[in-house]
Design an enzyme around this catalytic site. Structure first.
Site, PDB file in Angstrom:
ATOM      1  N   ASN A 243       0.760  -1.045   0.093  1.00  0.00           N
ATOM      2  CA  ASN A 243       0.041  -0.064  -0.121  1.00  0.00           C
ATOM      3  C   ASN A 243       0.938   1.640  -0.036  1.00  0.00           C
ATOM      4  OD1 ASN A 243       0.779  -0.701   2.863  1.00  0.00           O
ATOM      5  ND2 ASN A 243      -0.578   1.114   3.359  1.00  0.00           N
ATOM      6  N   HIS A 244       2.026   1.126   0.411  1.00  0.00           N
ATOM      7  CA  HIS A 244       3.174   2.328   0.231  1.00  0.00           C
ATOM      8  C   HIS A 244       3.869   2.298  -1.101  1.00  0.00           C
ATOM      9  CE1 HIS A 244       3.070   4.187   4.141  1.00  0.00           C
ATOM     10  NE2 HIS A 244       2.502   2.939   4.690  1.00  0.00           N
ATOM     11  N   HIS A 295       0.152  -8.396   0.121  1.00  0.00           N
ATOM     12  CA  HIS A 295       0.630  -7.401   1.039  1.00  0.00           C
ATOM     13  C   HIS A 295      -0.357  -7.441   2.036  1.00  0.00           C
ATOM     14  CE1 HIS A 295       2.856  -4.044   3.000  1.00  0.00           C
ATOM     15  NE2 HIS A 295       1.693  -3.465   3.082  1.00  0.00           N
ATOM     16  N   SER A 652       9.045  21.215  -6.772  1.00  0.00           N
ATOM     17  CA  SER A 652      10.345  22.066  -6.470  1.00  0.00           C
ATOM     18  C   SER A 652      10.378  22.777  -5.019  1.00  0.00           C
ATOM     19  CB  SER A 652      10.032  23.422  -7.594  1.00  0.00           C
ATOM     20  OG  SER A 652       8.830  23.927  -7.163  1.00  0.00           O
ATOM     21  N   GLU A 659      -1.620  29.086  -8.619  1.00  0.00           N
ATOM     22  CA  GLU A 659      -2.054  27.539  -8.262  1.00  0.00           C
ATOM     23  C   GLU A 659      -2.493  27.767  -6.553  1.00  0.00           C
ATOM     24  OE1 GLU A 659       1.257  24.479 -10.121  1.00  0.00           O
ATOM     25  OE2 GLU A 659       1.889  25.847  -8.264  1.00  0.00           O
ATOM     26  N   ASP A 692       9.486  36.542  -3.670  1.00  0.00           N
ATOM     27  CA  ASP A 692       9.867  36.022  -4.989  1.00  0.00           C
ATOM     28  C   ASP A 692       8.897  35.536  -5.661  1.00  0.00           C
ATOM     29  OD1 ASP A 692       8.781  34.043  -3.506  1.00  0.00           O
ATOM     30  OD2 ASP A 692      10.903  32.555  -3.710  1.00  0.00           O
TER      31      ASP A 692
END
Length: 719
Positions: A243-244, A295, A652, A659, A692
Site C-alpha cells: 500500500n506504500h 501485502h 520544486s 496555483e 519572490d
C-alpha cells in the site's frame, strides 16, 4: 560415637529449616519476578497499542484527505478554461505521462556523468558484480548518479510490464524461497537479511512483499538494490506491490521528500519514473500453487481470477481509484475503459493507453456479442496505433501481459472500474481479525477486516494451504492467526523505536513448512536490558500521545466542559477518560494510561485547564510559537504538507500564486464558505515574505495561521 549420633538429628533439623526457608525465598523471588515480568509485559502492550492507534489514525487521515479531494472533483464546477486546466493538471492528467512523453521526459542518455564522480557505475545488462558494488557503495553512504538511477528505473519498468499480476514461484528450482515483509526504508534490515541468509542467486529465491519505502531514511537505496537484483535474477527475485507503493501515500510519509532532498536537480524525473514503476509491480505471488503471498489481506469478494486479468497499471494510486457514481450506462462503459466523465472532457487521461484515438461509440453492454466484437476491434486498433507511434519514435516494445490478457479474455466478464479498484484496495490494505465475517476496516480507513471463515473460503476455493501477508508490525517479527492459516511477516526491526520490535523473514522449502529467522538490526538494541528497552519505547509512545492530546486542545476543552456541568474546572478521572476517547477515537485504555498522562489530582478530581496548560508548556518548550497557533499546526501539519506537495506538481518546493488562488477556491466548495478574490490576493501578498513570487511550505503554513486569526475578514459565508 554417642555424641555424633546425638548431633545428627540437630543437623537434620537445621538443614530442613534452611531448605524450607530457601524454598520459601525461592517462591517469593519467583512470585516477585513473575509480577515484575507481567508488569513489563503490560507496559509493553499498552505502549504497542499507543503506537498502533496513532499510526492507524494517521492512515485514516490520509484516506479522509483523499476522500476530500474526490469530493472536490465531484462538486467543483470550473468557471473557466484556466480552472479546468488546473483541475486536470492537479488531480487527473498529472498522474501519468503518455508513453512517449515519459521516455522523453526521463531521458537519461542525455545526462553526463562527471569524471569527479566516485560512486558505482552501471551498465546494462546488469551483472552480479554491479549489485555487490552497489551494496558496498551504500554501506559507505555513497549515492548513485541520477543517470544510472533513471536507467535502472527504465529497465525495471520494461521488465515489470512483461510480468503477470500474480507471479508464480516453484521450490523445485531452488533449495528454498525466502519471504520478507515490510522494510520501510530501513536499509540496515535489508543488509542484515542478506548477511544472515545470503544474496539472491539461482539457488536462493526471494519474495519481497511490498512497503519497501516511506518512514525510513533510505527508501531509495532499498529500491535500487531490489530492482538491481530483480534484473540480474528475474526468475529468483519477486516483488509484490504494497500500500506504500503509491505516490499519494509517498507524499505524506516521506519518500517523495527523501528523493527530492537526495537528487535536487533530477529528483522530479526520478519520482515520475518511480511512480510509473510502482503501478506495474505485481499484486501477488503464488509458491507451488499452494501458498498465496499478498501485502495486506483478502475480503469476502476477493477473486484471484479477476486479479489475474486486471490492467494493474491503471491504478497509479489506489487512493485515487474510486470513481464517482453515475447511472448512465455510457459512463459505465467509459469506466470499463479506465476513463471517467472528467477525464473524457480533459485532453489527457490517467492511463498510458490514452495515446490512442477516441473509440467509436460503444454498443449496449446488454448485447454481449456486439459489445465483445466492438471491444476486441477497439483494443486491436489501440495496440496497432501504439505500435505505429513507438515505431516512429523508438524501438518496438513487446506487448505487455495485460494487453495479452485483454486480447485473449475479451469474451469473459467485463468488470467495472469500481470492482477492479476494490479488488486491489482489499489485497493492499486489509487486516485479519479473530471474529468471523468481513467488515470495513474503519481503523485504517481502507480495505477490510477478514475473519477465519473468509480465509477458509479462499483457501478451499483455490486449493491453497495458507496465506502470507505483511502490512502490520508484530512484536516478534511474525505472527500466526486463523488456526495458523494466515501468517504475518514484518521485516523492519525497531519500527516504532529502538527496541520496540524484532524483524523477521520466513523460509519455505519444498515441504512448505515455514522456518523463521528473527533479528534486531540495531546494535544499540542489543546493549539494552529488557527494562531499558521497554522504558525507552514507552517514553517515546507517551511523548507522541501527549502531542496528539495537545493537538486537540480546543476539542478536549469542549468535551471536558460537557462533563463539568457546574463549571468548577474539575472533572472525575472516569469522565476524563471518556472525554478523551470521545475526541481522539484511538480505542486506548485511558484509565490504565492515566498515571502516565495525569500527574496531579485533588480528591480524585482533575483540574483539566491546568492539565492542558501543562501539555501546552511541554510543547511550547520545543516550539517557540503561540500556543493556539501551535495547536493548529500540530493537528493539521501532515495534511497541510500533503496538500502542498499535491499542488507542487514539479516537486520544486514552491507553488505559484495562481496555483494558490485556485486551491483556495477549491477548498471553499468543501468548507461551504465564499472567498473574495481581493481577500485571496491580500493573503497571497502577505505570506510571500521574501517577495519572490512563489510560496514555499513555511509560507503555506502561515496562510492557515492567518486564516485562523482573520477568518471573518477572509471568509464571507454565503447567504
Amino acid at each position: 560415637m554417642g555424641n555424633c549420633t546425638s548431633l545428627q538429628p540437630l543437623q537434620f533439623r537445621r538443614l530442613a529449616l534452611f531448605l524450607s526457608l530457601a524454598f520459601k525465598a525461592a517462591v517469593l523471588i519467583q512470585q516477585w519476578y513473575r509480577r515484575y515480568v507481567a508488569r513489563l509485559e503490560m507496559r509493553r502492550r499498552c505502549t504497542w497499542r499507543i503506537f498502533q492507534s496513532i499510526e492507524y489514525a494517521c492512515e485514516q487521515d490520509q484516506i479522509k484527505l483523499h476522500n476530500f479531494f474526490s469530493y472536490l472533483m465531484d462538486h467543483f464546477t470550473p468557471s473557466s478554461s484556466k480552472e479546468r486546466d488546473f483541475i486536470s493538471r492537479m488531480f487527473i492528467s498529472g498522474e501519468s505521462f503518455k508513453e512517449a512523453e515519459l521516455e522523453k521526459y526521463c531521458d537519461y542518455e542525455s545526462m553526463e556523468v562527471p569524471d569527479s564522480y566516485t560512486g558505482p557505475r552501471l551498465s546494462f545488462p546488469l551483472l552480479p558484480d554491479h549489485a555487490t558494488a552497489l551494496l558496498e557503495a551504500f554501506k559507505q553512504k555513497q549515492q548513485l548518479h541520477a543517470r544510472y538511477v533513471l536507467n535502472l528505473l527504465h529497465e525495471t519498468r520494461k521488465h515489470l510490464k512483461q510480468l503477470p499480476n500474480i507471479s508464480h514461484v516453484s521450490t523445485c528450482y531452488s533449495e528454498e524461497v525466502t519471504v520478507c515483509g515490510d522494510l520501510h526504508g530501513q536499509l540496515d534490515d535489508l543488509f542484515f537479511i542478506f548477511y544472515k541468509n545470503g544474496l539472491p542467486s539461482p539457488s536462493k529465491s526471494y519474495v519481497f512483499n511490498g512497503d519497501f519505502v516511506d518512514r525510513g531514511k533510505q527508501s531509495l537505496e532499498i529500491l535500487i538494490i531490489l530492482f538491481t537484483f530483480l534484473l540480474i535474477y528475474p526468475k529468483e527475485v519477486h516483488l509484490n506491490r504494497g500500500n506504500h507503493e503509491d505516490h499519494m501515500v509517498n507524499l505524506r510519509y516521506g519518500f517523495a521528500k527523501e528523493v527530492m532532498q537526495k537528487y535536487k536537480v533530477h529528483g522530479k524525473k526520478i519520482l515520475k519514473m518511480i511512480q510509473n514503476v510502482f503501478c506495474w509491480l505485481p499484486l501477488a505471488t503464488l509458491i507451488d500453487q499452494k501458498v498465496l503471498i499478498i501485502h495486506g489481506g483478502i475480503s469476502d469478494t476477493t477473486d484471484l481470477d479477476m486479479l489475474q486479468k486486471i490492467q494493474r497499471n491503471k491504478f497509479i494510486s489506489v487512493l485515487r481509484g474510486k470513481k464517482r457514481k453515475e447511472s448512465n450506462k455510457d459512463v459505465e462503459i467509459q469506466e470499463i475503459n479506465g476513463e471517467s466523465k472528467v477525464e473524457a472532457e480533459s485532453s489527457e487521461s490517467e492511463s498510458d493507453l490514452s495515446l490512442s484515438p477516441q473509440p467509436r461509440p460503444a454498443p449496449s453492454i446488454t448485447n454481449r456479442l456486439e459489445f465483445s466484437k466492438w471491444l476486441r476491434q477497439t483494443v486491436q486498433e489501440q495496440i496497432e496505433w501504439c505500435r505505429q507511434l513507438v515505431d516512429s519514435e523508438s524501438e518496438p516494445e513487446e506487448p505487455t501481459y495485460s494487453s495479452v490478457v485483454s486480447l485473449t479474455e475479451l469474451d469473459a466478464q467485463c468488470w467495472t472500474h469500481q470492482e477492479e479498484w476494490k479488488q486491489i484496495l482489499d489485497i493492499l490494505w486489509s487486516d485479519p481479525m479473530p471474529q468471523e465475517g468481513c467488515r470495513v476496516n474503519t481503523v485504517r480507513g481502507g480495505g477490510c477486516y477478514f475473519g477465519p471463515d473468509v480465509t477458509d473460503k479462499i483457501l478451499e476455493k483455490y486449493n491453497l494451504q495458507f496465506l502470507i501477508r505483511s502490512h502490520e508490525c508484530k512484536h516478534e517479527g511474525y505472527e500466526f492467526c486463523h488456526n495458523r492459516k494466515v501468517l504475518t511477516i514484518f521485516s523492519a526491526s525497531n519500527y516504532y523505536e529502538i527496541g520496540s520490535n524484532r524483524g523477521a523473514y520466513v523460509k519455505l522449502g519444498p515441504d512448505l513448512v515455514p522456518h523463521f529467522v528473527q533479528y534486531q538490526a540495531s546494535k544499540t538494541a542489543h546493549t539494552l536490558t529488557m527494562t531499558q528497552r521497554i522504558s525507552r519505547v514507552e517514553e517515546s509512545a507517551f511523548r507522541a500521545l501527549r502531542e496528539k492530546l495537545f493537538a486537540h486542545t480546543s476539542a478536549l476543552i469542549s468535551a471536558f466542559k460537557a462533563y463539568d456541568k457546574d463549571n468548577t474546572g474539575k472533572i472525575s478521572l472516569s469522565s476524563w477518560a471518556m472525554a478523551v476517547e470521545s475526541v481522539l477515537h484511538l480505542g486506548l485504555p485511558w484509565r490504565m494510561l492515566r498515571p502516565q498522562l495525569v500527574r496531579s489530582t485533588v480528591d480524585g478530581m482533575l483540574e483539566y485547564k491546568s492539565w492542558l496548560d501543562d501539555l501546552a508548556m511541554e510543547q511550547r518548550s520545543q516550539e517557540h510559537i503561540q500556543s493556539s497557533l501551535l495547536e493548529v499546526i500540530y493537528r493539521n501539519r501532515s495534511n497541510l504538507e500533503t496538500i502542498f506537495r499535491i499542488i507542487d506538481r514539479d516537486h520544486s518546493g514552491l507553488i505559484s500564486f495562481e496555483e494558490f488562488r485556485q486551491t483556495w477556491k477549491l477548498f471553499s466548495t468543501h468548507m461551504n464558505i465564499e472567498l473574495t478574490d481581493d481577500g485571496i490576493d491580500d493573503l497571497v501578498r502577505s505570506i510571500d515574505f521574501n517577495k519572490d513570487g512563489n510560496i514555499d511550505f513555511n509560507e503555506f503554513l502561515e496562510a492557515f495561521r492567518l486564516v485562523k486569526q482573520s477568518q471573518p475578514i477572509l471568509f464571507q459565508r454565503p447567504r
